[in-house]
Scaffold this active site. Structure first.
Site, PDB file in Angstrom:
ATOM      1  N   CYS A  24       0.809  -1.232   0.000  1.00 24.05           N
ATOM      2  CA  CYS A  24       0.000   0.000   0.000  1.00 24.05           C
ATOM      3  C   CYS A  24       0.836   1.274   0.000  1.00 24.05           C
ATOM      4  O   CYS A  24       0.316   2.359  -0.256  1.00 24.05           O
ATOM      5  CB  CYS A  24      -0.952   0.004   1.188  1.00 24.05           C
ATOM      6  SG  CYS A  24      -2.079  -1.389   1.182  1.00 24.05           S
ATOM      7  N   HIS A  57      -3.435   7.600   1.455  1.00 26.31           N
ATOM      8  CA  HIS A  57      -3.801   6.221   1.102  1.00 26.31           C
ATOM      9  C   HIS A  57      -5.212   5.966   1.614  1.00 26.31           C
ATOM     10  O   HIS A  57      -5.540   6.287   2.756  1.00 26.31           O
ATOM     11  CB  HIS A  57      -2.810   5.252   1.742  1.00 26.31           C
ATOM     12  CG  HIS A  57      -3.205   3.818   1.643  1.00 26.31           C
ATOM     13  ND1 HIS A  57      -3.669   3.258   0.462  1.00 26.31           N
ATOM     14  CD2 HIS A  57      -3.213   2.818   2.564  1.00 26.31           C
ATOM     15  CE1 HIS A  57      -3.931   1.975   0.671  1.00 26.31           C
ATOM     16  NE2 HIS A  57      -3.675   1.684   1.930  1.00 26.31           N
ATOM     17  N   ASN A  60      -9.992  -0.258  -0.252  1.00 23.46           N
ATOM     18  CA  ASN A  60      -8.528  -0.208  -0.237  1.00 23.46           C
ATOM     19  C   ASN A  60      -7.993  -0.875  -1.511  1.00 23.46           C
ATOM     20  O   ASN A  60      -8.053  -2.095  -1.645  1.00 23.46           O
ATOM     21  CB  ASN A  60      -8.007  -0.920   1.018  1.00 23.46           C
ATOM     22  CG  ASN A  60      -6.501  -0.836   1.153  1.00 23.46           C
ATOM     23  OD1 ASN A  60      -5.797  -0.450   0.224  1.00 23.46           O
ATOM     24  ND2 ASN A  60      -5.999  -1.216   2.313  1.00 23.46           N
TER      25      ASN A  60
HETATM   26  O1  UT7 Z   1      -3.478  -0.485   3.683  1.00 23.10           O
HETATM   27  C1  UT7 Z   1      -3.172  -0.898   4.982  1.00 23.10           C
HETATM   28  C2  UT7 Z   1      -3.961  -2.141   5.179  1.00 23.10           C
HETATM   29  N1  UT7 Z   1      -4.934  -2.238   6.151  1.00 23.10           N
HETATM   30  C3  UT7 Z   1      -5.555  -1.314   6.931  1.00 23.10           C
HETATM   31  O2  UT7 Z   1      -5.357  -0.138   6.898  1.00 23.10           O
HETATM   32  C4  UT7 Z   1      -6.533  -1.873   7.912  1.00 23.10           C
HETATM   33  C5  UT7 Z   1      -6.317  -1.330   9.315  1.00 23.10           C
HETATM   34  N2  UT7 Z   1      -7.289  -1.859  10.238  1.00 23.10           N
HETATM   35  C6  UT7 Z   1      -8.597  -1.562  10.163  1.00 23.10           C
HETATM   36  O3  UT7 Z   1      -8.998  -0.800   9.319  1.00 23.10           O
HETATM   37  C7  UT7 Z   1      -9.516  -2.136  11.213  1.00 23.10           C
HETATM   38  O4  UT7 Z   1      -8.770  -2.823  12.203  1.00 23.10           O
HETATM   39  C8  UT7 Z   1     -10.550  -3.121  10.595  1.00 23.10           C
HETATM   40  C9  UT7 Z   1     -11.567  -2.326   9.758  1.00 23.10           C
HETATM   41  C10 UT7 Z   1      -9.859  -4.150   9.738  1.00 23.10           C
HETATM   42  C11 UT7 Z   1     -11.332  -3.836  11.693  1.00 23.10           C
HETATM   43  O5  UT7 Z   1     -11.932  -2.905  12.552  1.00 23.10           O
HETATM   44  P1  UT7 Z   1     -11.746  -3.056  14.135  1.00 23.10           P
HETATM   45  O6  UT7 Z   1     -12.546  -1.996  14.746  1.00 23.10           O
HETATM   46  O7  UT7 Z   1     -10.274  -3.058  14.441  1.00 23.10           O
HETATM   47  O8  UT7 Z   1     -12.417  -4.477  14.412  1.00 23.10           O
HETATM   48  P2  UT7 Z   1     -11.807  -5.821  15.010  1.00 23.10           P
HETATM   49  O9  UT7 Z   1     -10.886  -6.465  14.035  1.00 23.10           O
HETATM   50  O10 UT7 Z   1     -11.286  -5.542  16.387  1.00 23.10           O
HETATM   51  O11 UT7 Z   1     -13.114  -6.710  15.124  1.00 23.10           O
HETATM   52  C12 UT7 Z   1     -14.212  -6.291  15.936  1.00 23.10           C
HETATM   53  C13 UT7 Z   1     -15.340  -7.278  15.748  1.00 23.10           C
HETATM   54  C14 UT7 Z   1     -14.914  -8.732  15.916  1.00 23.10           C
HETATM   55  O12 UT7 Z   1     -15.970  -9.415  16.574  1.00 23.10           O
HETATM   56  P3  UT7 Z   1     -15.919  -9.698  18.164  1.00 23.10           P
HETATM   57  O13 UT7 Z   1     -14.661 -10.488  18.382  1.00 23.10           O
HETATM   58  O14 UT7 Z   1     -15.873  -8.336  18.799  1.00 23.10           O
HETATM   59  O15 UT7 Z   1     -17.186 -10.442  18.396  1.00 23.10           O
HETATM   60  C15 UT7 Z   1     -14.818  -9.246  14.492  1.00 23.10           C
HETATM   61  O16 UT7 Z   1     -15.047 -10.622  14.401  1.00 23.10           O
HETATM   62  O17 UT7 Z   1     -15.881  -7.177  14.419  1.00 23.10           O
HETATM   63  C16 UT7 Z   1     -15.943  -8.487  13.843  1.00 23.10           C
HETATM   64  N3  UT7 Z   1     -15.793  -8.365  12.385  1.00 23.10           N
HETATM   65  C17 UT7 Z   1     -16.809  -8.129  11.552  1.00 23.10           C
HETATM   66  N4  UT7 Z   1     -18.133  -7.991  11.775  1.00 23.10           N
HETATM   67  C18 UT7 Z   1     -18.911  -7.752  10.707  1.00 23.10           C
HETATM   68  C19 UT7 Z   1     -14.642  -8.410  11.667  1.00 23.10           C
HETATM   69  N5  UT7 Z   1     -14.922  -8.205  10.375  1.00 23.10           N
HETATM   70  C20 UT7 Z   1     -16.253  -8.038  10.265  1.00 23.10           C
HETATM   71  C21 UT7 Z   1     -17.130  -7.782   9.198  1.00 23.10           C
HETATM   72  N6  UT7 Z   1     -18.449  -7.646   9.470  1.00 23.10           N
HETATM   73  N7  UT7 Z   1     -16.692  -7.659   7.926  1.00 23.10           N
END
Ligand code: UT7
Length: 320
Positions: free
Chosen positions: A114, A247, A277
């Site tokens: 990225c 980005h 992304n």
């Molecule tokens: O280019 C660089 C590459 N990547 C990035 O910039 C990504 C950086 N990270 C992020 O943008 C965020 O961490 C995410 C958007 C990927 C995730 O958001 P988060 O607020 O950090 O969520 P999390 O991973 O802590 O997950 C929270 C909850 C989990 O459930 P529990 O354990 O709280 O019950 C996940 O299982 O959200 C759940 N979850 C989803 N729920 C619905 C994870 N993905 C999904 C989904 N839909 N697609």
């Protein structure tokens, strides 16, 4: 003093546009979750016969038209991609061939995921400043849909396909003012596609593996620091920045960088809602969208920044 000036930009997104509601029919997710956590509403997915080089070539043709140049006037092609058409040759040589560039000038890929466009733009800038190139085509192009596991809701909702391109030309006027690239391989496990072909077999997963919260925290911290560094090292000040062109991975990360720089949302180019992304393509896609919409105008100062797997990150200060 030679500068690399942006002569033209272009972008291309595949026709197939997939909404959050479309995805919610396939994996356990919702428009509400994706929108509040990321800001993403749509992503574009390449057709089976559409390759990274096709997207890149389409964006490049538009950038050449905007720069009013023919393809054969280009004497350097750099493509930032983590999803090349083939193991080799480089996607840059494939795009060179598709554009009909036959002048024998160099063409190569850079791989910084990225942050790839920051790396490619900075490399092209160095070529131009040193007199090794006069007119460079810098492309970010990706087909990330091919390396995401469409059953993994934690990653598949985030990524999309697309391409953006910039034509840089040697000029006495700025131009790219300053840039800074950084990397730290100690963080490689936060975001990777571990699979590789060995002995004729794919060993390890061929899909994106990401520690989302870990990436989020690292990105927020490092983007703020590299933005500060590039502004300070250029002898510039934040209040003179007209546009942040970040980005496009997550609106919350973008908001955090803008807040750190005391830039209001009116000074931020935001396109993540339209294409998710797209890795190395996202900064040139956002830049072209800002120029096409008339928001970004000549002589304005832009701060471009990006971060991704490696970890690798960087920022570039440009007078458009
Ligand atoms: O280019 C660089 C590459 N990547 C990035 O910039 C990504 C950086 N990270 C992020 O943008 C965020 O961490 C995410 C958007 C990927 C995730 O958001 P988060 O607020 O950090 O969520 P999390 O991973 O802590 O997950 C929270 C909850 C989990 O459930 P529990 O354990 O709280 O019950 C996940 O299982 O959200 C759940 N979850 C989803 N729920 C619905 C994870 N993905 C999904 C989904 N839909 N697609």
């Amino acid at each position: 003093m030679q500068y690399a000036k942006i002569l033209g930009t272009g972008s291309h997104l595949p026709a197939n546009r997939v909404s959050n509601d479309d995805l919610a029919k396939k994996v356990d997710t919702s428009d509400e979750w994706i929108t509040t956590r990321t800001g993403i509403k749509f992503r574009h997915i390449a057709a089976d016969d559409e390759k990274t080089s096709d997207l890149g070539a389409a964006a490049a043709r538009r950038a050449l038209a905007a720069a009013n140049l023919s393809a054969d006037e280009i004497d350097l092609v750099i493509v930032a991609t983590a999803t090349p058409d083939m193991q080799f040759p480089s996607t840059a040589t494939i795009i060179q061939q598709k554009l009909g560039i036959t002048n024998g000038s160099p063409a190569f890929d850079v791989q910084a995921v990225c942050a790839g466009f920051m790396y490619a733009l900075t490399t092209a800038n160095a070529y131009i400043k040193s007199g090794m190139a006069k007119k460079a085509l810098v492309i970010g192009a990706e087909t990330f849909s091919r390396i995401v596991d469409w059953n993994d809701r934690a990653t598949c909702v985030l990524f999309g396909d697309g391409a953006g391109a910039v034509v840089l030309g040697a000029s006495d006027e700025p131009g790219i003012i300053h840039s800074k690239l950084q990397a730290d391989g100690n963080y490689l496990d936060l975001l990777k596609v571990p699979g590789q072909i060995a002995g004729g077999k794919i060993c390890g997963s061929p899909y994106v593996k990401m520690d989302g919260p870990g990436v989020f925290k690292f990105a927020v911290k490092m983007l703020a620091k590299v933005a500060d560094d590039v502004i300070r090292e250029a002898g510039f000040t934040t209040d003179k920045i007209d546009w942040l062109v970040p980005h496009q991975a997550n609106k919350r990360i973008i908001d955090s960088t803008a807040k750190h720089l005391h830039l209001p949302s009116e000074k931020v180019i935001l396109t993540v809602q339209d294409h998710g992304n797209t890795s190395a393509a996202s900064i040139p896609l956002a830049l072209d969208a800002g120029i096409q919409s008339g928001q970004i105008r000549r002589d304005q100062h832009l701060l471009l920044e990006g971060i991704g797997g490696g970890f690798a990150w960087g920022a570039v200060l440009v007078k458009y």
